[in-house]
Design a protein around this motif. Structure first.
Motif, PDB file in Angstrom:
ATOM      1  N   LYS A  13     -24.971  72.546 -27.612  1.00 17.54           N
ATOM      2  CA  LYS A  13     -24.557  71.249 -28.147  1.00 17.54           C
ATOM      3  C   LYS A  13     -25.397  71.008 -29.398  1.00 17.54           C
ATOM      4  CE  LYS A  13     -24.767  66.374 -27.155  1.00 17.54           C
ATOM      5  NZ  LYS A  13     -25.921  65.515 -26.948  1.00 17.54           N
ATOM      6  N   ARG A  14     -24.766  70.511 -30.452  1.00 17.87           N
ATOM      7  CA  ARG A  14     -25.513  70.313 -31.686  1.00 17.87           C
ATOM      8  C   ARG A  14     -24.920  69.235 -32.564  1.00 17.87           C
ATOM      9  NH1 ARG A  14     -25.513  74.934 -35.840  1.00 17.87           N
ATOM     10  NH2 ARG A  14     -26.066  73.098 -37.026  1.00 17.87           N
ATOM     11  N   SER A  15     -25.733  68.783 -33.494  1.00 19.54           N
ATOM     12  CA  SER A  15     -25.276  67.891 -34.551  1.00 19.54           C
ATOM     13  C   SER A  15     -25.462  68.662 -35.853  1.00 19.54           C
ATOM     14  CB  SER A  15     -26.078  66.593 -34.530  1.00 19.54           C
ATOM     15  OG  SER A  15     -27.450  66.863 -34.726  1.00 19.54           O
ATOM     16  N   LYS A  16     -25.420  67.970 -36.960  1.00 13.50           N
ATOM     17  CA  LYS A  16     -25.520  68.665 -38.248  1.00 13.50           C
ATOM     18  C   LYS A  16     -26.859  69.401 -38.393  1.00 13.50           C
ATOM     19  CE  LYS A  16     -24.837  67.895 -43.163  1.00 13.50           C
ATOM     20  NZ  LYS A  16     -24.703  66.861 -44.216  1.00 13.50           N
ATOM     21  N   ASN A  18     -29.566  69.125 -35.784  1.00 14.07           N
ATOM     22  CA  ASN A  18     -30.260  69.362 -34.517  1.00 14.07           C
ATOM     23  C   ASN A  18     -29.467  70.277 -33.605  1.00 14.07           C
ATOM     24  OD1 ASN A  18     -32.348  67.726 -35.194  1.00 14.07           O
ATOM     25  ND2 ASN A  18     -31.786  66.031 -33.857  1.00 14.07           N
TER      26      ASN A  18
END
Length: 103
Positions: A13-16, A18
């Protein structure tokens, strides 16, 4: 007879910027909606892979996890494994067991 559903490990799972290494995204065959994916919450997941060194007369090893919740609206689920899934496993098949069952 196969007692598990086939799945695919998509990645962490990730964001831009992190990455959440403890949460793994899985795609389960035949699951296309959030409601269908919700049924798999709590089910066990096995990532079976082959290693070079033989342990207990087998080169196969297993990493166990559990599906925690859904992710998005297209049937992807989030899973947490006992040890974090290595990036080598991204795109690899996994087994989604049909237990523990609430039926």
């Amino acid at each position: 007879v196969r007692l598990y559903a086939k799945g695919l490990i998509l990645g962490h799972k990730r964001s831009k910027s992190n990455t959440y290494h403890s949460i793994t995204l899985l795609k389960i065959d035949g699951v296309r909606t959030r409601d269908d994916a919700a049924w798999y919450a709590g089910k066990r997941v096995a990532y079976v892979y082959k290693a070079k060194k033989e342990v207990k007369n087998s080169k196969f090893r297993v990493m166990w996890g559990k599906i925690r919740r859904t992710h998005g609206n297209s049937g992807v689920v989030r899973a947490k494994f006992l040890k974090n899934i290595p990036p080598k496993a991204f795109g690899a098949p996994c087994r989604v067991m049909m237990y523990p069952s609430s039926i």
